[in-house]
Write an enzyme that holds these catalytic residues in place. Structure first.
Site, PDB file in Angstrom:
ATOM      1  CE  LYS A 252      -4.114   2.063   2.082  1.00  0.00           C
ATOM      2  NZ  LYS A 252      -3.741   3.459   1.841  1.00  0.00           N
ATOM      3  NE  ARG A 257      -7.726   4.791  -6.813  1.00  0.00           N
ATOM      4  CZ  ARG A 257      -8.537   3.894  -6.272  1.00  0.00           C
ATOM      5  NH1 ARG A 257      -8.840   3.977  -4.997  1.00  0.00           N
ATOM      6  NH2 ARG A 257      -9.044   2.919  -6.991  1.00  0.00           N
ATOM      7  CD  GLU A 303      -1.459   5.966  -3.657  1.00  0.00           C
ATOM      8  OE1 GLU A 303      -2.502   5.698  -4.284  1.00  0.00           O
ATOM      9  OE2 GLU A 303      -1.451   6.600  -2.589  1.00  0.00           O
ATOM     10  CG  PHE A 344      -3.079   0.036  -7.749  1.00  0.00           C
ATOM     11  CD1 PHE A 344      -4.438   0.024  -8.012  1.00  0.00           C
ATOM     12  CD2 PHE A 344      -2.521   1.151  -7.153  1.00  0.00           C
ATOM     13  CE1 PHE A 344      -5.231   1.115  -7.684  1.00  0.00           C
ATOM     14  CE2 PHE A 344      -3.301   2.245  -6.822  1.00  0.00           C
ATOM     15  CZ  PHE A 344      -4.670   2.237  -7.097  1.00  0.00           C
ATOM     16  NE  ARG A 421     -14.834   3.403   2.001  1.00  0.00           N
ATOM     17  CZ  ARG A 421     -13.586   3.871   1.844  1.00  0.00           C
ATOM     18  NH1 ARG A 421     -12.557   3.063   1.931  1.00  0.00           N
ATOM     19  NH2 ARG A 421     -13.382   5.148   1.600  1.00  0.00           N
TER      20      ARG A 421
HETATM   21  P1  ATP Z   1      -6.462   5.913   2.703  1.00  0.00           P
HETATM   22  O1  ATP Z   1      -6.879   7.161   3.405  1.00  0.00           O
HETATM   23  O2  ATP Z   1      -6.147   4.771   3.613  1.00  0.00           O
HETATM   24  O3  ATP Z   1      -5.436   6.119   1.633  1.00  0.00           O
HETATM   25  P2  ATP Z   1      -8.694   6.042   0.922  1.00  0.00           P
HETATM   26  O4  ATP Z   1      -9.994   6.352   1.561  1.00  0.00           O
HETATM   27  O5  ATP Z   1      -8.015   7.115   0.157  1.00  0.00           O
HETATM   28  O6  ATP Z   1      -7.742   5.402   2.000  1.00  0.00           O
HETATM   29  P3  ATP Z   1      -9.118   3.354   0.276  1.00  0.00           P
HETATM   30  O7  ATP Z   1      -9.772   2.696  -0.857  1.00  0.00           O
HETATM   31  O8  ATP Z   1      -9.763   3.187   1.585  1.00  0.00           O
HETATM   32  O9  ATP Z   1      -8.902   4.879  -0.086  1.00  0.00           O
HETATM   33  O10 ATP Z   1      -7.639   2.837   0.396  1.00  0.00           O
HETATM   34  C1  ATP Z   1      -6.977   2.515  -0.768  1.00  0.00           C
HETATM   35  C2  ATP Z   1      -6.080   3.624  -1.210  1.00  0.00           C
HETATM   36  O11 ATP Z   1      -4.731   3.205  -1.102  1.00  0.00           O
HETATM   37  C3  ATP Z   1      -6.308   3.888  -2.683  1.00  0.00           C
HETATM   38  O12 ATP Z   1      -7.228   4.925  -2.856  1.00  0.00           O
HETATM   39  C4  ATP Z   1      -4.920   4.231  -3.201  1.00  0.00           C
HETATM   40  O13 ATP Z   1      -4.749   5.621  -3.219  1.00  0.00           O
HETATM   41  C5  ATP Z   1      -3.961   3.672  -2.190  1.00  0.00           C
HETATM   42  N1  ATP Z   1      -3.114   2.538  -2.660  1.00  0.00           N
HETATM   43  C6  ATP Z   1      -1.792   2.415  -2.431  1.00  0.00           C
HETATM   44  N2  ATP Z   1      -1.311   1.274  -2.929  1.00  0.00           N
HETATM   45  C7  ATP Z   1      -2.360   0.624  -3.506  1.00  0.00           C
HETATM   46  C8  ATP Z   1      -2.489  -0.626  -4.177  1.00  0.00           C
HETATM   47  N3  ATP Z   1      -1.465  -1.450  -4.368  1.00  0.00           N
HETATM   48  N4  ATP Z   1      -3.730  -0.957  -4.640  1.00  0.00           N
HETATM   49  C9  ATP Z   1      -4.791  -0.124  -4.462  1.00  0.00           C
HETATM   50  N5  ATP Z   1      -4.718   1.059  -3.821  1.00  0.00           N
HETATM   51  C10 ATP Z   1      -3.516   1.443  -3.334  1.00  0.00           C
END
Ligand code: ATP
Length: 600
Positions: A252, A257, A303, A344, A421
């Protein structure tokens, strides 16, 4: 349709706090409309001229609007300023001043499409002399406007149209207006929206051909898809169980993103998590992508993380954040803060919308598609089938400095779920291991004045989570720690555009802050634990009938989530889930920050 009808609708919507009532006002507005009138009325009501992702700005500064109001109402700019000090809003000022001005008897009422076209001309005017053009158009519109129209026109051009109809409510209204008999309508309309991010276009198709009109909607290059999101698990054990015993674990990465769209001709558009166009900040990625991607057109996601220019080691995410919005010095930033995009997922290749295929197929396509390049890589991944392997990989990833892992389901239904989600993706962060609750992205809805050293400034902010089912923001904490002097000093400026003089109708709280804000600014907080609270309203009725959830000892992490809009904040359901999962015993231990050592 006349613009005054739309202005009346705004007035009615502003006067209600009930979502159902808001929906029925919208249904009455939309049902008789068709084609361009329908799309324009929809975009205008969202405060924009085109779908949000196109990021069209009118470029009307406060001073320009004041000048136009003064001229249209035969007053001085000073008088406009004077009155605005009392009204607190230029739109209200314009309305009041127009009320006291005799309008030309012979002026024809403003037509909706005419207003839309003139506003588009304002947006298009650029370069030398454009300010004068913008003023002229605005003056002409205001001279013909009723006080009510003037109020909303000014708010529109200033970007402060606060009618508060968000996407979820519009989707409800579209279903009720154009497919009232169909049970599946709401879900199908939302699916089309998640795929296209364009409510105007969807509305026009619905008006033309009902639900069948949505059948031909496809994923297209240049039009962003709403991002798929992850759930959380309390332990690796739970994570693996949810995934049926086997999962692909990925790094992660902690950055920004990016959704990359490569057209056939090699041109590239990049969209952020909230679907804003961010290509101009990343010319290096736009240049690298056509070299690294073997087939076009293509849409992929990844990312984007900053790396050290000398060592290639991943740096803290804040370094990319500094690139956002930066126009000058971009050349320097490109050298000082180079980035790498870790791809990703892949959603479209050639004429194939591969987002509908299961994840293992997409991953195989992605690996073939990307030719490793200094700036573009494929995200690190390992498929695990046992808890032991999952643990090993997690240790390895966290040891290398990543914030955690993203687990991806390999099961039959593991297609890309736009805008949803779900447990097809599960995030598991190192913070959970030290029993600290996950961070929460809260929306600022109010502020309290400081005392002592903080007197005269905001001393604490009132934060809320979003409850999509009700389209409301429910408070969960009042946060004052974690702000250093610089952060405190810049708060008023950051929050100013969203200041309102009364509690916003879509906010639920038992507290009365000194200042209210329209939900817009999102920031990240961490805390010790979630508890039941009589004053906060987050999740009221879910955990206890008459109490909400509150975060104890909240602390600002220093991170503004400018990549999230208010409705992308942590949801009530997520908060309730965190409450149910939290480990009370260890929740007060703090997690030490680790240095990022992973080499890109
Ligand atoms: P967070 O605040 O934890 O980044 P979020 O609410 O922005 O979460 P989530 O879908 O909950 O989004 O968490 C996934 C996020 O992690 C994605 O939006 C992306 O930006 C990031 N990310 C990093 N590495 C990866 C990966 N290998 N696959 C998917 N998402 C990834």
């Amino acid at each position: 349709m006349q613009y005054r009808e739309l202005a009346r609708v705004y007035e009615k919507i502003e006067a209600t706090t009930k979502r159902l009532e808001m929906r029925s006002i919208l249904v009455d507005l939309l049902r008789p409309l068709k084609g361009r009138e329908l799309t324009c009325a929809l975009y205008l009501s969202q405060g924009s001229l085109r779908p949000e992702y196109e990021g069209i700005e009118l470029g009307v500064a406060d001073s320009l609007a004041r000048k136009a109001i003064a001229e249209a109402t035969h007053t001085s700019i000073e008088a406009v300023g004077e009155r605005t000090r009392t009204t607190g809003d230029l739109g209200t000022t314009a309305g009041e001043l127009l009320g006291g001005t005799r309008r030309l008897e012979e002026s024809t009422p403003l037509d909706l499409l005419e207003v839309y076209d003139q506003l588009t001309r304002i947006a298009r005017a650029t370069g030398p002399g454009s300010q004068e053009v913008k003023v002229r158009i605005l003056v002409d519109l205001l001279r013909r406007a009723t006080p009510l129209e003037g109020k909303y026109l000014v708010r529109f051009v200033m970007g402060t149209l606060r009618v508060g109809v968000r996407e979820m409510t519009i989707l409800d209204a579209l279903a009720a207006a154009f497919a009232p008999e169909e049970k599946e309508a709401r879900a199908r309309i939302e699916t089309a929206f998640n795929l296209t991010s364009d409510l105007g276009m969807i509305a026009a198709r619905l008006a033309d051909g009902g639900l069948a009109g949505l059948g031909s909607i496809r994923l297209e290059v240049g039009r962003p898809i709403r991002p798929m999101l992850a759930e959380r698990a309390k332990s690796l054990d739970e994570l693996l169980a949810r995934m049926g015993g086997t999962a692909a674990l990925e790094y992660k990465y902690d950055g920004l993103r990016v959704q990359a769209h490569l057209a056939k001709d090699g041109s590239v558009r990049l969209f952020s998590r909230r679907l804003e166009e961010i290509g101009p900040q990343f010319p290096d990625l736009a240049k690298a992508l056509p070299m690294a991607i073997r087939e076009r057109p293509a849409i992929l996601e990844g990312e984007c993380v900053p790396v050290d220019p000398k060592t290639g080691v991943i740096r803290p995410f804040q370094d990319v954040a500094t690139r956002r919005g930066r126009k000058h010095d971009l050349e320097r930033a490109l050298e000082a803060v180079p980035v790498v995009l870790f791809a990703f997922d892949v959603l479209l290749v050639g004429s194939d919308s591969v987002y509908e295929r299961p994840f293992p197929e997409r991953r195989a396509i992605l690996q073939k598609l990307v030719k490793p390049h200094e700036r573009i890589r494929v995200a690190e991944e390992r498929v695990v089938t046992s808890l032991e392997d999952a643990n090993d990989y997690f240790e390895e990833v966290v040891g290398a400095g990543a914030e955690g892992i993203m687990a991806k389901s390999l099961a039959e239904g593991s297609r890309y779920h736009p805008g949803a989600r779900g447990f097809w993706w599960i995030k598991y962060k190192r913070d959970y291991v030290t029993h600290l609750a996950d961070s929460i992205d809260g929306v600022v809805v109010g502020a309290f004045y400081g005392r002592g050293r903080r007197a005269g400034a905001y001393g604490a902010l009132l934060l809320a989570v979003y409850r999509p089912e009700r389209d409301r923001f429910e408070t969960f904490c009042k946060v004052g720690s974690g702000f250093d002097d610089a952060a405190l000093a810049e708060l008023p400026k950051r929050l100013e555009p969203f200041r309102v003089d009364h509690a916003p109708p879509d906010v639920d709280t038992g507290l009365s802050p000194d200042q209210w804000f329209r939900p817009a600014v999102v920031l990240e907080v961490k805390g010790a634990e979630l508890t039941v609270s009589p004053v906060h309203r987050a999740g009221v009725g879910t955990v206890r009938p008459d109490a909400g959830l509150a975060l104890r000892f909240p602390r600002f992490t220093g991170r503004y989530r400018t990549d999230k809009s208010a409705t992308d904040a942590t949801t009530t359901a997520e908060l309730v889930e965190m409450y149910r999962k939290q480990d009370r015993g260890g929740s007060r231990r703090a997690a030490g920050e680790r240095r990022v050592r992973h080499k890109a």
